[in-house]
Write a protein that holds these residues in place. Structure first.
Motif, PDB file in Angstrom:
ATOM      1  N   ALA A 203       0.820  -1.210   0.000  1.00  0.00           N
ATOM      2  CA  ALA A 203       0.000   0.000   0.000  1.00  0.00           C
ATOM      3  C   ALA A 203       0.857   1.264   0.000  1.00  0.00           C
ATOM      4  O   ALA A 203       0.356   2.346  -0.314  1.00  0.00           O
ATOM      5  CB  ALA A 203      -0.921  -0.004   1.218  1.00  0.00           C
ATOM      6  N   ALA A 204       2.139   1.137   0.326  1.00  0.00           N
ATOM      7  CA  ALA A 204       3.034   2.297   0.345  1.00  0.00           C
ATOM      8  C   ALA A 204       3.321   2.760  -1.075  1.00  0.00           C
ATOM      9  O   ALA A 204       3.094   2.045  -2.052  1.00  0.00           O
ATOM     10  CB  ALA A 204       4.326   1.943   1.071  1.00  0.00           C
ATOM     11  N   ASP A 205       3.848   3.982  -1.191  1.00  0.00           N
ATOM     12  CA  ASP A 205       4.182   4.533  -2.508  1.00  0.00           C
ATOM     13  C   ASP A 205       5.470   3.956  -3.081  1.00  0.00           C
ATOM     14  O   ASP A 205       5.765   4.157  -4.264  1.00  0.00           O
ATOM     15  CB  ASP A 205       4.307   6.063  -2.429  1.00  0.00           C
ATOM     16  N   ASP A 206       6.268   3.276  -2.264  1.00  0.00           N
ATOM     17  CA  ASP A 206       7.517   2.695  -2.756  1.00  0.00           C
ATOM     18  C   ASP A 206       7.249   1.702  -3.876  1.00  0.00           C
ATOM     19  O   ASP A 206       6.231   1.002  -3.878  1.00  0.00           O
ATOM     20  CB  ASP A 206       8.253   1.983  -1.620  1.00  0.00           C
ATOM     21  N   ARG A 207       8.188   1.647  -4.812  1.00  0.00           N
ATOM     22  CA  ARG A 207       8.037   0.734  -5.944  1.00  0.00           C
ATOM     23  C   ARG A 207       9.240  -0.193  -6.044  1.00  0.00           C
ATOM     24  O   ARG A 207      10.358   0.167  -5.701  1.00  0.00           O
ATOM     25  CB  ARG A 207       7.860   1.511  -7.256  1.00  0.00           C
ATOM     26  N   THR A 208       8.979  -1.381  -6.516  1.00  0.00           N
ATOM     27  CA  THR A 208      10.023  -2.367  -6.767  1.00  0.00           C
ATOM     28  C   THR A 208      10.497  -2.215  -8.199  1.00  0.00           C
ATOM     29  O   THR A 208       9.693  -2.076  -9.119  1.00  0.00           O
ATOM     30  CB  THR A 208       9.486  -3.793  -6.537  1.00  0.00           C
ATOM     31  N   LEU A 209      11.815  -2.213  -8.401  1.00  0.00           N
ATOM     32  CA  LEU A 209      12.399  -2.089  -9.733  1.00  0.00           C
ATOM     33  C   LEU A 209      12.922  -3.445 -10.177  1.00  0.00           C
ATOM     34  O   LEU A 209      13.680  -4.100  -9.463  1.00  0.00           O
ATOM     35  CB  LEU A 209      13.544  -1.073  -9.714  1.00  0.00           C
ATOM     36  N   ARG A 210      12.512  -3.847 -11.377  1.00  0.00           N
ATOM     37  CA  ARG A 210      12.990  -5.108 -11.929  1.00  0.00           C
ATOM     38  C   ARG A 210      13.535  -4.863 -13.332  1.00  0.00           C
ATOM     39  O   ARG A 210      12.858  -4.279 -14.181  1.00  0.00           O
ATOM     40  CB  ARG A 210      11.856  -6.132 -11.966  1.00  0.00           C
ATOM     41  N   SER A 211      14.769  -5.319 -13.581  1.00  0.00           N
ATOM     42  CA  SER A 211      15.393  -5.161 -14.896  1.00  0.00           C
ATOM     43  C   SER A 211      16.306  -6.375 -15.146  1.00  0.00           C
ATOM     44  O   SER A 211      16.786  -6.996 -14.208  1.00  0.00           O
ATOM     45  CB  SER A 211      16.213  -3.870 -14.929  1.00  0.00           C
ATOM     46  N   TRP A 212      16.619  -6.764 -16.343  1.00  0.00           N
ATOM     47  CA  TRP A 212      16.074  -6.293 -17.604  1.00  0.00           C
ATOM     48  C   TRP A 212      15.413  -7.480 -18.302  1.00  0.00           C
ATOM     49  O   TRP A 212      15.890  -8.611 -18.155  1.00  0.00           O
ATOM     50  CB  TRP A 212      17.187  -5.752 -18.493  1.00  0.00           C
ATOM     51  N   PHE A 213      14.338  -7.225 -19.049  1.00  0.00           N
ATOM     52  CA  PHE A 213      13.732  -8.237 -19.899  1.00  0.00           C
ATOM     53  C   PHE A 213      14.206  -7.967 -21.332  1.00  0.00           C
ATOM     54  O   PHE A 213      14.071  -6.858 -21.829  1.00  0.00           O
ATOM     55  CB  PHE A 213      12.205  -8.164 -19.861  1.00  0.00           C
ATOM     56  N   LEU A 214      14.746  -8.960 -22.019  1.00  0.00           N
ATOM     57  CA  LEU A 214      15.229  -8.778 -23.388  1.00  0.00           C
ATOM     58  C   LEU A 214      14.183  -9.270 -24.370  1.00  0.00           C
ATOM     59  O   LEU A 214      13.652 -10.378 -24.237  1.00  0.00           O
ATOM     60  CB  LEU A 214      16.532  -9.546 -23.595  1.00  0.00           C
ATOM     61  N   VAL A 215      13.871  -8.430 -25.373  1.00  0.00           N
ATOM     62  CA  VAL A 215      12.872  -8.774 -26.375  1.00  0.00           C
ATOM     63  C   VAL A 215      13.495  -8.637 -27.762  1.00  0.00           C
ATOM     64  O   VAL A 215      14.030  -7.584 -28.107  1.00  0.00           O
ATOM     65  CB  VAL A 215      11.626  -7.864 -26.273  1.00  0.00           C
ATOM     66  N   GLU A 216      13.425  -9.706 -28.540  1.00  0.00           N
ATOM     67  CA  GLU A 216      13.988  -9.716 -29.880  1.00  0.00           C
ATOM     68  C   GLU A 216      13.124  -8.883 -30.834  1.00  0.00           C
ATOM     69  O   GLU A 216      11.947  -8.634 -30.565  1.00  0.00           O
ATOM     70  CB  GLU A 216      14.081 -11.161 -30.397  1.00  0.00           C
ATOM     71  N   PRO A 217      13.706  -8.434 -31.961  1.00  0.00           N
ATOM     72  CA  PRO A 217      12.919  -7.648 -32.917  1.00  0.00           C
ATOM     73  C   PRO A 217      11.746  -8.451 -33.474  1.00  0.00           C
ATOM     74  O   PRO A 217      11.877  -9.632 -33.790  1.00  0.00           O
ATOM     75  CB  PRO A 217      13.938  -7.319 -34.023  1.00  0.00           C
ATOM     76  N   GLY A 218      10.611  -7.787 -33.552  1.00  0.00           N
ATOM     77  CA  GLY A 218       9.408  -8.439 -34.055  1.00  0.00           C
ATOM     78  C   GLY A 218       8.721  -9.352 -33.067  1.00  0.00           C
ATOM     79  O   GLY A 218       7.718  -9.999 -33.403  1.00  0.00           O
ATOM     80  N   GLU A 219       9.220  -9.421 -31.842  1.00  0.00           N
ATOM     81  CA  GLU A 219       8.636 -10.287 -30.825  1.00  0.00           C
ATOM     82  C   GLU A 219       7.958  -9.461 -29.740  1.00  0.00           C
ATOM     83  O   GLU A 219       8.175  -8.251 -29.626  1.00  0.00           O
ATOM     84  CB  GLU A 219       9.718 -11.171 -30.193  1.00  0.00           C
ATOM     85  N   CYS A 220       7.134 -10.145 -28.925  1.00  0.00           N
ATOM     86  CA  CYS A 220       6.504  -9.522 -27.761  1.00  0.00           C
ATOM     87  C   CYS A 220       6.999 -10.223 -26.509  1.00  0.00           C
ATOM     88  O   CYS A 220       7.282 -11.430 -26.529  1.00  0.00           O
ATOM     89  CB  CYS A 220       4.978  -9.614 -27.842  1.00  0.00           C
ATOM     90  N   LEU A 221       7.122  -9.471 -25.437  1.00  0.00           N
ATOM     91  CA  LEU A 221       7.591 -10.030 -24.172  1.00  0.00           C
ATOM     92  C   LEU A 221       6.612 -11.076 -23.661  1.00  0.00           C
ATOM     93  O   LEU A 221       5.397 -10.849 -23.633  1.00  0.00           O
ATOM     94  CB  LEU A 221       7.740  -8.906 -23.134  1.00  0.00           C
ATOM     95  N   GLU A 222       7.137 -12.210 -23.273  1.00  0.00           N
ATOM     96  CA  GLU A 222       6.310 -13.256 -22.678  1.00  0.00           C
ATOM     97  C   GLU A 222       6.784 -13.463 -21.245  1.00  0.00           C
ATOM     98  O   GLU A 222       7.706 -14.220 -20.985  1.00  0.00           O
ATOM     99  CB  GLU A 222       6.420 -14.553 -23.482  1.00  0.00           C
TER     100      GLU A 222
END
Length: 289
Positions: free
Chosen positions: A57-76
């Motif tokens: 419920a707090a305003d703090d956010r979790t940061l997650r990196s990195w997702f790699l996506v190839e050209p012409g593809e969508c992240l799964e």
């Protein structure tokens, strides 16, 4: 202007929705859920995606990196235990960043993978301040799972970058190569006509830029992907001391630029100095005396 007869049903509907929302308990509004990232890469190179989101419920956010996506593809993939109605997204490849024009949040983001608390500026260590766009979480085809949709497109960049983005070469990781910018500075006493040439695979040179520079003036004359990361800089009608190669400019604007065979007219003769961009160097300054 709409009549009062038309406005009345709208006001009634709004009141009903407001009443229904008041029946949602705080625990339901802050319930954790998984969210699918439906981020599609419509460029010709791989892109990397980072996301930031609330898990409490707090305003703090979790940061997650990195997702790699190839050209012409969508992240799964999905992020887990998301709270709230929005999720922040940042996309990068080479030196290009999405969002490119405006942003909703800035987080200090590391170059490597992370799963940690998102922090704002000033950034410490190797983290860089990166812009994020805040996207609404919609419904997915799976019950109880949200979804965020985003399209990574070249046309979302500035006009100049969009033109370079289309057909941009890829580096060894499949990401976009960094764009090389060449600044030319003239330290002499008189105005000169500077030129920037590139190698042509068929032989000779390609004229990339031609511009007059006043004494003491500097200007960015080239920005792009030079073959072999090499550019040639010279001054029209004047031999540069130590110049390694000569060229003869065409008589017409669209003519070929050939290596100087010793018969070039003095007004079209250029003595060139070659300059190489080192790996991961996006900007270089060449000096004319």
């Amino acid at each position: 202007m709409p009549s009062l007869r038309l406005l009345a049903p709208r006001l009634l509907a709004a009141a009903v929705v407001s009443g229904l929302l008041s029946l949602v308990s705080p625990s339901e509004a802050l319930a954790q859920r998984d969210v699918l990232l439906n981020i599609c890469n419509e460029t010709g190179f791989s892109v990397a995606i980072a996301s930031a989101y609330r898990t409490t419920a707090a305003d703090d956010r979790t940061l997650r990196s990195w997702f790699l996506v190839e050209p012409g593809e969508c992240l799964e993939g999905a992020v887990n235990n998301v709270v709230g109605a929005t999720l922040d997204v940042h996309v990068m490849s080479g030196e290009w960043r999405w969002p490119a024009r405006t942003s909703d949040a800035v987080y200090c983001t590391p170059a490597g993978s992370t799963f940690a608390l998102a922090t704002g500026e000033p950034c410490s260590g190797a983290r860089q301040a990166r812009n994020y766009i805040r996207l609404p979480i919609g419904a997915s085809r799976y019950r109880g799972i949200g979804q965020v949709d985003y399209r990574v497109r070249c046309e979302s960049l500035s006009a100049e970058d969009a033109a370079l983005c289309v057909g941009a070469p890829r580096d060894e990781r499949g990401m976009a190569q960094i764009v090389r910018t060449l600044e030319v500075c003239h330290g002499g006493q008189r105005e000169v006509e500077a030129v920037v040439l590139l190698d042509r695979t068929s032989g000779g040179f390609e004229l990339a830029a031609r511009q007059s520079l006043a004494a003491g003036e500097c200007a960015d004359l080239y920005r792009g992907f030079p073959p072999g990361n090499r550019v040639f800089v010279g001054t029209v009608g004047r031999n540069l001391d130590g110049g390694s190669l000569g060229a003869c400019l065409p008589e017409t604007a669209d003519g070929p630029v050939l290596a100087d065979g010793g018969v070039c007219d003095a007004t079209r003769n250029v003595r060139l100095n070659a300059h190489d961009f080192r790996p991961n160097v996006s900007r270089f300054t060449a000096y004319l005396d």
